[in-house]
Motif scaffolding. Structure first.
Motif, mmCIF file in Angstrom:
data_model
loop_
_atom_site.group_PDB
_atom_site.id
_atom_site.type_symbol
_atom_site.label_atom_id
_atom_site.label_comp_id
_atom_site.label_asym_id
_atom_site.label_seq_id
_atom_site.Cartn_x
_atom_site.Cartn_y
_atom_site.Cartn_z
ATOM 1 N N ASP A 175 0.835 -1.204 0.000
ATOM 2 C CA ASP A 175 0.000 0.000 0.000
ATOM 3 C C ASP A 175 0.876 1.262 0.000
ATOM 4 O O ASP A 175 0.554 2.259 -0.657
ATOM 5 C CB ASP A 175 -0.917 0.020 1.228
ATOM 6 N N ALA A 176 1.984 1.211 0.748
ATOM 7 C CA ALA A 176 2.897 2.356 0.797
ATOM 8 C C ALA A 176 3.572 2.555 -0.547
ATOM 9 O O ALA A 176 3.763 3.696 -0.997
ATOM 10 C CB ALA A 176 3.934 2.159 1.892
ATOM 11 N N ASN A 178 2.290 1.738 -3.444
ATOM 12 C CA ASN A 178 1.262 2.284 -4.339
ATOM 13 C C ASN A 178 1.058 3.777 -4.104
ATOM 14 O O ASN A 178 0.936 4.558 -5.055
ATOM 15 C CB ASN A 178 -0.068 1.546 -4.123
ATOM 16 N N GLU A 179 1.038 4.180 -2.837
ATOM 17 C CA GLU A 179 0.862 5.603 -2.527
ATOM 18 C C GLU A 179 2.064 6.423 -2.993
ATOM 19 O O GLU A 179 1.914 7.536 -3.504
ATOM 20 C CB GLU A 179 0.653 5.794 -1.022
ATOM 21 N N THR A 180 3.269 5.843 -2.840
ATOM 22 C CA THR A 180 4.479 6.528 -3.300
ATOM 23 C C THR A 180 4.468 6.680 -4.821
ATOM 24 O O THR A 180 4.820 7.737 -5.354
ATOM 25 C CB THR A 180 5.735 5.746 -2.857
ATOM 26 N N SER A 182 1.818 6.821 -6.749
ATOM 27 C CA SER A 182 0.807 7.827 -7.076
ATOM 28 C C SER A 182 1.356 9.241 -6.855
ATOM 29 O O SER A 182 1.122 10.144 -7.666
ATOM 30 C CB SER A 182 -0.435 7.601 -6.205
ATOM 31 N N HIS A 183 2.113 9.404 -5.778
ATOM 32 C CA HIS A 183 2.709 10.712 -5.482
ATOM 33 C C HIS A 183 3.767 11.086 -6.525
ATOM 34 O O HIS A 183 3.803 12.230 -6.999
ATOM 35 C CB HIS A 183 3.335 10.667 -4.086
ATOM 36 N N CYS A 278 8.520 11.443 -0.755
ATOM 37 C CA CYS A 278 7.568 10.994 0.268
ATOM 38 C C CYS A 278 6.275 11.803 0.187
ATOM 39 O O CYS A 278 6.309 13.033 0.243
ATOM 40 C CB CYS A 278 8.168 11.130 1.663
ATOM 41 N N SER A 279 5.168 11.117 0.093
ATOM 42 C CA SER A 279 3.879 11.800 0.067
ATOM 43 C C SER A 279 3.514 12.330 1.447
ATOM 44 O O SER A 279 2.785 13.317 1.570
ATOM 45 C CB SER A 279 2.781 10.864 -0.438
ATOM 46 N N LYS A 280 4.014 11.668 2.481
ATOM 47 C CA LYS A 280 3.823 12.122 3.856
ATOM 48 C C LYS A 280 4.924 11.527 4.722
ATOM 49 O O LYS A 280 5.592 10.556 4.323
ATOM 50 C CB LYS A 280 2.445 11.751 4.380
ATOM 51 N N ILE A 285 5.807 4.995 4.468
ATOM 52 C CA ILE A 285 6.112 5.731 3.239
ATOM 53 C C ILE A 285 7.612 5.931 3.103
ATOM 54 O O ILE A 285 8.194 5.704 2.021
ATOM 55 C CB ILE A 285 5.387 7.097 3.225
#
Length: 324
Positions: A175-176, A178-180, A182-183, A278-280, A285
């Motif tokens: 999930d991390a 995937n979020e990275t 996307s960012h 890093c998105s956050k 992340i």
């Protein structure tokens, strides 16, 4: 806090100075001043009245601050704008606030990115001091903000710059990743990059780029989870090439923003890429980004390929062409 964490905190702070402009720098400045002085009050702009030329003040001492953080202070027009802003903002501040809390000290806060201020601004400050003899008017630049940051306790520093990554990361979460991804898709790329001709020796590349043992340990630890990354790439065709371009673009940005003559420039570029990618600021992340950075470091998409190996690659290519 240990020496490695203190070192990283200093690099992250200086990267923020080099990167932050405009409102982002003002917010950074306010966060530090609020932590360092309980009597400091930020002033937010409201409607048509704005902030009345006051970004923050200490009513107990009559000290006021106004910030200006252009992207490039070396431009003639920007310097002209700075002098104009200094004079008009101070006069506006004096008219709006002096009758309420007399102004004793005024600081024109500028993000000079450690380059120093041009003479026009110093002269304008001297002129204002002559005109307003009851007020001490001074410039407040990056080194002054760094001195205040250095005086803070560790918990306050962490609240300002965020989580300091450990050398031991948990297993990377999908999930991390995937979020990275996307960012990073939002990162702009100026031009395509060539494929690397040869994969360098990991340790040789560390030494060649002047990276510290602190960064080396993080890259080595990240590389240990390369198998998870390979599985992720195999399950998501095309992602590997996209991320290659994104990380290379971030490295180019880091080189542009952090000059070779800056202290610890190689490590500063490393943490620049980390923060941008890093998105956050969370452990999952950051872990995903460390693993990605280790992967693209190994394949020479970020940081420089050792010169000797470049020459060997060139010789091999020449011989191959001659043979054909």
């Amino acid at each position: 806090m240990n020496s490695a964490e203190e070192y990283i905190a200093k690099i992250i702070f200086r990267n923020h100075i080099l990167i932050f402009n405009g409102q982002q720098f003002e917010d950074f400045f306010v966060s530090i001043m609020t932590k360092s002085n309980s009597s400091f009050y930020p002033v937010k702009a409201y409607g048509n009245i704005g902030d009345e030329k006051n970004d923050g003040f200490d009513p107990t001492t009559g000290t006021y601050y106004q910030s200006f953080a252009p992207e490039d202070l070396s431009k003639d027009q920007t310097q002209y704008d700075a002098v104009k802003k200094l004079k008009t903002d101070f006069k506006g501040l004096y008219e709006s606030w002096n009758d309420f809390i007399p102004i004793k000290h005024y600081y024109f806060v500028m993000n000079d990115k450690y380059k120093g201020l041009p003479p026009h601004i110093h002269k304008a400050i001297i002129e204002l001091n002559k005109e307003y003899v009851d007020v001490s008017i001074s410039a407040f630049i990056a080194k002054d903000l760094e001195n205040i940051f250095d005086s803070l306790d560790w918990s306050a520093k962490l609240e300002i710059i965020g989580f300091i990554p450990n050398e031991i990361y948990p297993v990377v979460e999908i999930d991390a990743l995937n979020e990275t991804l996307s960012h990073l898709m939002k990162v702009e790329i100026d031009e395509p990059i060539p494929d690397s001709l040869i994969v360098p020796d990991f340790d040789e590349k560390i030494v060649f780029n002047g990276l510290s043992d602190i960064v080396k340990n993080r890259l080595v630890t990240g590389s240990l989870q390369g198998n998870i990354l390979e599985q992720y790439f195999n399950a998501n065709p095309g992602v590997r090439a996209i991320l290659q371009k994104k990380f290379n673009a971030l490295y180019v940005q880091a080189k542009n923003d952090i000059p070779d003559n800056q202290e610890h420039f190689a490590d500063s570029r490393f943490y620049y890429i980390l923060e941008k990618a890093c998105s956050k600021n969370t452990i999952p992340i950051q872990s995903s980004v460390f693993v990605l950075m280790a992967y693209y470091f190994s394949s020479c998409d970020i940081f420089e390929e050792p010169t000797i190996r470049k020459e060997k690659a060139y010789d091999i290519a020449k011989k191959t062409i001659s043979f054909i």
